[in-house]
Design an enzyme around this catalytic site. Structure first.
Site, mmCIF file in Angstrom:
data_model
loop_
_atom_site.group_PDB
_atom_site.id
_atom_site.type_symbol
_atom_site.label_atom_id
_atom_site.label_comp_id
_atom_site.label_asym_id
_atom_site.label_seq_id
_atom_site.Cartn_x
_atom_site.Cartn_y
_atom_site.Cartn_z
ATOM 1 N N SER A 152 5.946 -5.622 -4.310
ATOM 2 C CA SER A 152 5.252 -6.232 -4.714
ATOM 3 C C SER A 152 5.485 -7.591 -4.880
ATOM 4 C CB SER A 152 4.943 -5.500 -6.404
ATOM 5 O OG SER A 152 3.361 -5.836 -6.985
ATOM 6 N N ASP A 311 -0.280 3.364 -1.734
ATOM 7 C CA ASP A 311 -1.254 1.418 -2.741
ATOM 8 C C ASP A 311 -2.455 1.339 -2.215
ATOM 9 O OD1 ASP A 311 -1.071 -0.263 -3.482
ATOM 10 O OD2 ASP A 311 1.176 -0.710 -2.988
ATOM 11 N N HIS A 344 0.673 2.545 -5.527
ATOM 12 C CA HIS A 344 1.818 0.945 -5.649
ATOM 13 C C HIS A 344 2.833 1.412 -6.463
ATOM 14 C CE1 HIS A 344 2.517 -3.458 -5.236
ATOM 15 N NE2 HIS A 344 2.745 -3.087 -6.499
#
Lengths: 363, 363
Positions: A152, A311, A344
């Protein structure tokens, strides 16, 4: 694996926007041993709400290991028998009030005034995180990074490394990241995250230290972070349409709620207790500012890109777009997709799926 | 097509949760003519931030026609030469301050006190919207609905019609809706929409009429609605990484922003001016409460389900799940997918893609 938090200080850091901060310090952990030639190091860069605690346990009673413990350790894909692994807190780390987090940010004492920086703390960038990490590498005697890897916001730092210090980075592992820049949609989404803090009257334009803090705004902001990291399949299966309390029917009073609402809010409340609102805003802005698009021709390192198929925050299509742009720029790119229905968060919780891909990429 | 807003009143409405409201009124429009047998009517149910203005223009100078004008009108798929089309405002219509909107909700005067209801206005449900629509149908002399059709929250009303009045509804057209219930993820998402209003100190637990209104909270709430209805492809192409002002660099000050942030905020500000925060909360709750899952065996009408492939709010997988559940319950279901990269909004802006599918379904 028992690990130790260490402190790295540097007297001054010049930021990308021209600001200077002094007496900068960040926490870091290392796993494994640096070799004599200083070229077996792997840098792990953390996600938005993460810390330098990437693997191992900080004490015998630590309830959980670091966030990527399934792939970092002796004999694991990021093998600490072979590699010297370094992981540090970013500037403005979100969890400024968390035990073991060491970070310079808005809640830190400004040496020039003796008071917390508050709103006067400058805007920071992913590039600033990386240039501070480079100082740490130099301090540790690292001559070259065998790889830099992160999920991320950590993926953004890993990508930034490859354009900022192209000769220093041999490989990039970018998990659940965006394309080569935060595009308009992601920029707008981060604005929705920032909004509740600005809306909280206690925020007071960032000047809240020593008085009531904007804890409600920060909680709502972290509710969005928590929610956006989930996927509907998992969350709907888990909570269905259960009520928070059997006797408090949402059909009769707006204050009565569903179980899922209370669960996410409770998670966000816990996260808000250790977090800092000013840091939250600066991290959002750092991600908004991210772009390596204009500098992609500088990249020398091959990439391993690891999107998570469900995600809903860093949509797999972002990664796809990034892969295309990288390949167009002549970068060697491998891709491994994480399957699952955890959204995610699969980039953290399901990263072990990528074990073989990472092992091969680092071989 | 020039259309007229009319007013429907009923002295009392018993709500699903046992509450009663008196002197209830809603606005409605009709297009076309009811036949002698009263069975050529199609009811159009509006979306969350929509109104009864589904087609045509309210005056010669009306800048835009109703939201589904591309499919409703003479010779169009919902052919007003053939059908008598009715569209009404829901209870607690969001746009309580908009010209031409007539709705009973928290901003209405409570006949019992002479003051606005405020927080005392009851929680309402999709079922309540539909039972009031049924009163309007009876008033108009409609004996049977040839079809009921709506997008988004309108789809939920159309579905509710099919279980609440199964003998009265011959066909259901549900565009960009959810599955047979709002599942946990959607429930949680609606909670994120409600949060900014609760956070605004002017909200004052819903008692704000006659003083400063929670306009900032409502704006942030509508920013989430606006954002969640978009798709990253379209929005990123449109705004890219442009700054709101060339001289105000987001890298140097948190207050400086990107063009996309300001554009969405400005849209939300415009929407907030005509909206009511208490109504917003009640509409969110109405959607959260939606479920026909336990009553699906009552359905007699065939369904036409119209998801939008890039919908990031009512994910196409919701519709897919709904279709499966309906078919398992023996309901005849046709599906038409809207292509595009406009997200949830494609269910409004691109509905003309479904023209032939709708024509066939109504033939």
């Amino acid at each position: 694996m028992l690990v130790t938090k260490r402190r790295f200080s540097t007297p001054e850091l010049l930021l990308q926007n021209g600001s200077k901060i002094t007496d900068v310090e960040i926490g870091y952990e290392t796993y494994g041993t640096l070799n004599a030639t200083g070229d077996n190091a792997i840098f792990i860069t953390h996600y938005f709400s993460g810390t330098s605690h990437a693997a191992g346990r900080l004490s015998e009673t630590d309830p959980e290991p670091g966030y990527w413990d399934t792939i970092i350790g002796p004999g694991k894909p990021i093998d600490t028998n072979r590699f010297f692994v370094v992981s540090s807190d970013v500037l403005c780390n979100l969890n400024a009030k968390m035990e073991h987090v060491i970070t310079t940010g808005p809640a830190s004492i400004n040496p020039a005034t003796g008071f917390p920086y508050g709103a006067s703390f400058p805007v920071v960038s992913i590039g600033d995180f990386v240039s501070l990490q480079k100082c740490l590498c130099d301090h540790l005697g690292i001559k070259k990074l065998f790889a830099v890897a992160g999920p991320s916001m950590g993926a953004l730092q890993a990508m930034e490394w490859s354009v900022r210090y192209p000769e220093f980075v041999d490989r990039v592992i970018a998990a659940i990241g965006c394309s080569l820049a935060a595009d308009a949609y992601l920029i707008a989404q981060l604005d929705t995250w920032m909004a509740p803090i600005r809306l909280d009257p206690n925020f007071n334009d960032g000047e809240y230290y020593g008085r009531a803090e904007p804890i409600r705004g920060l909680t709502e902001a972290l509710k969005l972070v928590t929610f956006n990291a989930l996927h509907y399949r998992q969350i709907s299966r888990q909570f269905q349409r259960r009520l928070a309390s059997r006797d408090l029917d949402p059909a009769t009073d707006l204050k009565n709620r569903f179980a899922v609402e209370v669960a996410i809010e409770s998670t966000a409340q816990d996260r808000a207790k250790i977090a800092d609102a000013n840091s939250f805003l600066r991290l959002c802005r750092a991600v908004q500012l991210f772009s390596i698009r204009e500098r992609k021709s500088r990249i020398r390192a091959p990439y391993l890109v690891i999107p998570a198929v469900t995600d809903l925050l860093m949509h797999p299509e972002y990664a796809e777009q990034g892969v295309k742009e990288l390949r167009d720029a002549g970068v060697h790119v491998e891709v491994f997709e994480i399957e699952g229905d955890g959204g995610h968060l699969d980039g953290l919780n399901q990263i072990a799926q990528a074990a073989d891909a990472i092992r091969r990429f680092l071989s």
